[in-house]
Design a protein around this motif. Structure first.
Motif, mmCIF file in Angstrom:
data_model
loop_
_atom_site.group_PDB
_atom_site.id
_atom_site.type_symbol
_atom_site.label_atom_id
_atom_site.label_comp_id
_atom_site.label_asym_id
_atom_site.label_seq_id
_atom_site.Cartn_x
_atom_site.Cartn_y
_atom_site.Cartn_z
ATOM 1 N N VAL A 1 -0.479 8.929 13.702
ATOM 2 C CA VAL A 1 0.267 8.637 12.485
ATOM 3 C C VAL A 1 1.686 8.188 12.804
ATOM 4 C CG1 VAL A 1 1.263 9.679 10.401
ATOM 5 C CG2 VAL A 1 -1.096 10.197 11.059
ATOM 6 N N LEU A 2 2.130 7.122 12.125
ATOM 7 C CA LEU A 2 3.517 6.676 12.204
ATOM 8 C C LEU A 2 4.288 7.347 11.073
ATOM 9 C CD1 LEU A 2 5.814 4.919 13.254
ATOM 10 C CD2 LEU A 2 4.947 3.039 11.838
ATOM 11 N N ASN A 3 5.120 8.304 11.424
ATOM 12 C CA ASN A 3 5.883 9.105 10.462
ATOM 13 C C ASN A 3 7.345 8.702 10.537
ATOM 14 O OD1 ASN A 3 6.962 11.089 8.799
ATOM 15 N ND2 ASN A 3 6.806 12.698 10.352
ATOM 16 N N THR A 4 7.702 7.700 9.741
ATOM 17 C CA THR A 4 9.086 7.230 9.699
ATOM 18 C C THR A 4 9.351 6.609 8.338
ATOM 19 O OG1 THR A 4 10.747 5.875 10.833
ATOM 20 C CG2 THR A 4 8.556 4.939 10.633
ATOM 21 N N GLY A 5 10.594 6.683 7.858
ATOM 22 C CA GLY A 5 10.877 6.183 6.518
ATOM 23 C C GLY A 5 10.016 6.905 5.503
ATOM 24 N N ASP A 6 9.340 6.138 4.642
ATOM 25 C CA ASP A 6 8.402 6.789 3.724
ATOM 26 C C ASP A 6 6.948 6.588 4.160
ATOM 27 O OD1 ASP A 6 7.736 4.206 2.907
ATOM 28 O OD2 ASP A 6 8.789 4.330 0.994
ATOM 29 N N LEU A 7 6.767 6.293 5.453
ATOM 30 C CA LEU A 7 5.427 6.155 6.021
ATOM 31 C C LEU A 7 4.954 7.495 6.568
ATOM 32 C CD1 LEU A 7 5.864 2.831 8.033
ATOM 33 C CD2 LEU A 7 5.214 3.110 5.626
ATOM 34 N N GLY A 8 3.647 7.613 6.772
ATOM 35 C CA GLY A 8 3.059 8.817 7.334
ATOM 36 C C GLY A 8 1.699 9.054 6.716
ATOM 37 N N LEU A 9 1.219 10.278 6.826
ATOM 38 C CA LEU A 9 0.013 10.701 6.103
ATOM 39 C C LEU A 9 0.443 10.985 4.675
ATOM 40 C CD1 LEU A 9 -2.909 11.679 5.783
ATOM 41 C CD2 LEU A 9 -2.222 13.852 6.831
ATOM 42 N N VAL A 10 0.058 10.124 3.733
ATOM 43 C CA VAL A 10 0.650 10.171 2.401
ATOM 44 C C VAL A 10 -0.325 10.562 1.295
ATOM 45 C CG1 VAL A 10 2.494 8.545 2.957
ATOM 46 C CG2 VAL A 10 0.308 7.680 2.073
ATOM 47 N N SER A 11 -1.625 10.531 1.567
ATOM 48 C CA SER A 11 -2.552 10.873 0.486
ATOM 49 C C SER A 11 -3.853 11.440 1.043
ATOM 50 C CB SER A 11 -2.855 9.640 -0.379
ATOM 51 O OG SER A 11 -3.601 9.989 -1.534
ATOM 52 N N MET A 12 -4.464 12.294 0.240
ATOM 53 C CA MET A 12 -5.742 12.925 0.575
ATOM 54 C C MET A 12 -6.518 13.122 -0.719
ATOM 55 S SD MET A 12 -6.314 16.871 1.905
ATOM 56 C CE MET A 12 -5.145 17.439 0.660
ATOM 57 N N THR A 13 -7.815 12.946 -0.658
ATOM 58 C CA THR A 13 -8.650 13.314 -1.793
ATOM 59 C C THR A 13 -9.974 13.855 -1.275
ATOM 60 O OG1 THR A 13 -9.454 12.563 -3.965
ATOM 61 C CG2 THR A 13 -9.810 11.077 -2.121
ATOM 62 N N LEU B 1 5.178 -3.962 7.471
ATOM 63 C CA LEU B 1 6.071 -4.628 8.416
ATOM 64 C C LEU B 1 7.427 -3.949 8.531
ATOM 65 C CD1 LEU B 1 3.808 -6.709 7.983
ATOM 66 C CD2 LEU B 1 5.544 -8.498 8.098
ATOM 67 N N GLY B 2 7.681 -2.951 7.694
ATOM 68 C CA GLY B 2 8.918 -2.192 7.764
ATOM 69 C C GLY B 2 8.606 -0.715 7.800
ATOM 70 N N THR B 3 9.486 0.081 7.210
ATOM 71 C CA THR B 3 9.283 1.530 7.210
ATOM 72 C C THR B 3 9.051 2.055 5.793
ATOM 73 O OG1 THR B 3 11.676 1.940 7.072
ATOM 74 C CG2 THR B 3 10.693 1.814 9.273
ATOM 75 N N ASN B 4 8.618 1.185 4.898
ATOM 76 C CA ASN B 4 8.363 1.631 3.523
ATOM 77 C C ASN B 4 7.224 0.820 2.906
ATOM 78 O OD1 ASN B 4 9.696 -0.786 3.278
ATOM 79 N ND2 ASN B 4 11.395 -0.001 2.076
ATOM 80 N N HIS B 5 6.819 1.268 1.723
ATOM 81 C CA HIS B 5 5.833 0.549 0.909
ATOM 82 C C HIS B 5 4.529 0.312 1.655
ATOM 83 C CE1 HIS B 5 9.360 -1.354 -1.556
ATOM 84 N NE2 HIS B 5 9.478 -0.039 -1.376
ATOM 85 N N GLY B 6 4.065 1.341 2.346
ATOM 86 C CA GLY B 6 2.808 1.232 3.064
ATOM 87 C C GLY B 6 1.671 1.822 2.255
ATOM 88 N N GLY B 7 1.278 3.051 2.610
ATOM 89 C CA GLY B 7 0.187 3.704 1.888
ATOM 90 C C GLY B 7 0.618 4.165 0.517
ATOM 91 N N GLY B 8 -0.352 4.393 -0.339
ATOM 92 C CA GLY B 8 -0.105 4.861 -1.694
ATOM 93 C C GLY B 8 -0.914 6.089 -2.020
ATOM 94 N N CYS B 9 -2.020 5.894 -2.737
ATOM 95 C CA CYS B 9 -2.755 7.027 -3.290
ATOM 96 C C CYS B 9 -4.254 6.777 -3.230
ATOM 97 C CB CYS B 9 -2.305 7.231 -4.748
ATOM 98 S SG CYS B 9 -3.015 8.672 -5.554
ATOM 99 N N LEU B 10 -4.996 7.848 -3.011
ATOM 100 C CA LEU B 10 -6.461 7.828 -3.043
ATOM 101 C C LEU B 10 -6.951 8.673 -4.208
ATOM 102 C CD1 LEU B 10 -7.241 8.631 0.724
ATOM 103 C CD2 LEU B 10 -7.154 6.368 -0.323
ATOM 104 N N LEU B 11 -7.940 8.158 -4.945
ATOM 105 C CA LEU B 11 -8.619 8.988 -5.937
ATOM 106 C C LEU B 11 -9.975 8.375 -6.241
ATOM 107 C CD1 LEU B 11 -8.511 7.522 -8.983
ATOM 108 C CD2 LEU B 11 -6.169 8.310 -8.894
ATOM 109 N N PHE B 12 -10.834 9.177 -6.860
ATOM 110 C CA PHE B 12 -12.163 8.708 -7.220
ATOM 111 C C PHE B 12 -12.212 8.304 -8.682
ATOM 112 C CE2 PHE B 12 -13.483 10.455 -3.232
ATOM 113 C CZ PHE B 12 -14.605 9.711 -2.901
ATOM 114 N N GLY B 13 -12.863 7.161 -8.937
ATOM 115 C CA GLY B 13 -13.124 6.751 -10.294
ATOM 116 C C GLY B 13 -14.247 7.578 -10.896
ATOM 117 N N THR B 14 -14.362 7.516 -12.206
ATOM 118 C CA THR B 14 -15.453 8.218 -12.887
ATOM 119 C C THR B 14 -16.806 7.760 -12.375
ATOM 120 O OG1 THR B 14 -14.064 8.401 -14.862
ATOM 121 C CG2 THR B 14 -16.410 8.749 -15.171
ATOM 122 N N ASP B 15 -16.871 6.508 -11.916
ATOM 123 C CA ASP B 15 -18.138 5.942 -11.449
ATOM 124 C C ASP B 15 -18.432 6.258 -9.990
ATOM 125 O OD1 ASP B 15 -16.236 4.380 -10.228
ATOM 126 O OD2 ASP B 15 -16.946 2.465 -11.042
#
Length: 356
Positions: free
Chosen positions: A99-111, A188-202
């Motif tokens: 994992v690259l843990n810098t800025g707002d990067l890292g392990l950011v979501s789990m579901t 390409l920088g240290t922000n705005h990488g991963g977001g969020c994981l979730l399951f749809g109703t389907d």
């Protein structure tokens, strides 16, 4: 000789009124945190230096009450409570070397999978340091390790462990997004990488992704763009900064909708192509996001079959630049939320123009 009070009657009344207002605000503050009848507050886990959790960025519960938490550095914990409500922690996974843990990067979501108690599937989203991506060797958390990708992987917790799901099934790692540099979500920088994981109703897996750029007005050739090109993370034609959010050929600035079994796009996605089911186009559900770091599914929405193309209504919190913060509702596939040209509904970002 005693000094006289400097307060006039008018000032005294004003002072007393201010004190009353202060007491009223304090009372409201305490009462606003009071739970309604039938509820109670209970501290489950407290992070910090002395009890072993650091920079915890997410947690969830399975349907049996088991708790799971992630640290941005790359650790996943199973947390259990005995009959006396004493907490016990089990380190499920440590991928901090990847994992690259810098800025707002890292392990950011789990579901957890909707059928987690049966299959034990845990899904993770994290940025990968470039050295590990290219060689399998830990390159550390320095910002120079950007020009890399965000991955989505699945691991399987062992339901036969004691206590249940407190360790992983050996060799259960499956990469859904990011099997290679060109298959991942560019950053390409240290922000705005991963977001969020979730399951749809389907039952489809929904993935929000950032624009992977460096600054508010990144139109290309900024940050670790050359390293990303050299690594195959982006092509020369995708060196357009935040405008990748508007390109259907990249995973940046999107909400993706994929098969949780293999990471392929879903046939009911708006641009799905059966001949290239793993392409960015086939995976895309909506586009035009800057940094959709968190999203949730509106209750009682969506169908129950992936082929219907109705995972449910998504409410997406998209971090703005300097003018607007957005809360977007994704009601159907193919919607475009405008970044980088637009912020909010009506603000045109003049840092970008139609020539780029």
């Amino acid at each position: 000789m005693k000094k006289k009070c400097c307060f006039s009657k008018a000032k005294a009344k004003q002072f007393i009124f201010s004190i009353k207002i202060f007491i009223f605000i304090i009372a409201i503050s305490f009462s606003s945190f009071a739970q309604p009848s039938g509820f109670q507050d209970q501290l489950k886990v407290q992070g910090g230096l002395f009890n072993g959790l650091f920079s915890t960025v997410g947690s969830t519960f399975d349907k049996a009450g088991g708790m799971y938490a992630i640290e941005v550095s790359g650790k996943v914990w199973a947390i259990r409570f005995d009959a006396n409500n004493v907490e016990n922690r089990y380190l499920l996974l440590d991928i901090s070397n990847e994992v690259l843990n810098t800025g707002d990067l890292g392990l950011v979501s789990m579901t957890l999978d909707p059928n987690f108690l049966t299959n034990g599937y845990i899904y993770l989203m994290y940025s990968v340091n470039r050295s590990f991506l290219m060689t399998g060797i830990d390159g550390g958390d320095d910002a120079s390790q950007s020009g890399t990708i965000v991955r989505v992987t699945r691991y399987t917790a062992n339901k036969n462990a004691m206590p249940s799901f407190s360790n992983l099934v050996a060799d259960s790692r499956l990469i859904l997004i990011g099997t290679s540099p060109s298959d991942g979500i560019p950053v390409l920088g240290t922000n705005h990488g991963g977001g969020c994981l979730l399951f749809g109703t389907d039952g489809t897996l929904l993935v929000s992704t950032g624009d992977g750029s460096t600054t508010a007005n990144d139109v290309g050739s900024q940050g670790s763009y050359q390293e990303a090109i050299d690594a195959g993370v982006i092509t020369m034609g995708q060196n357009v900064g935040s405008y990748r959010c508007q390109m259907d050929s990249t995973l940046n600035g999107k909400v993706l909708r994929v098969n949780p079994a293999n990471g392929d796009g879903i046939s009911s996605n708006p641009l799905y192509n059966a001949d290239s089911s793993r392409s960015a186009k086939s995976r895309m559900w909506a586009k035009g996001f800057r940094n959709p770091f968190r999203m949730t599914l509106m209750p009682n929405t969506g169908g129950h079959h992936p082929e219907e193309g109705n995972p449910g209504v998504l409410v997406v919190g998209d971090v703005g630049s300097v003018n607007r913060e957005e809360v977007n509702t994704v009601t159907a596939g193919g919607q475009n939320f405008g970044w980088p040209h637009y912020e909010g509904i009506d603000f045109i970002n003049l840092g970008f123009d139609n020539e780029n």
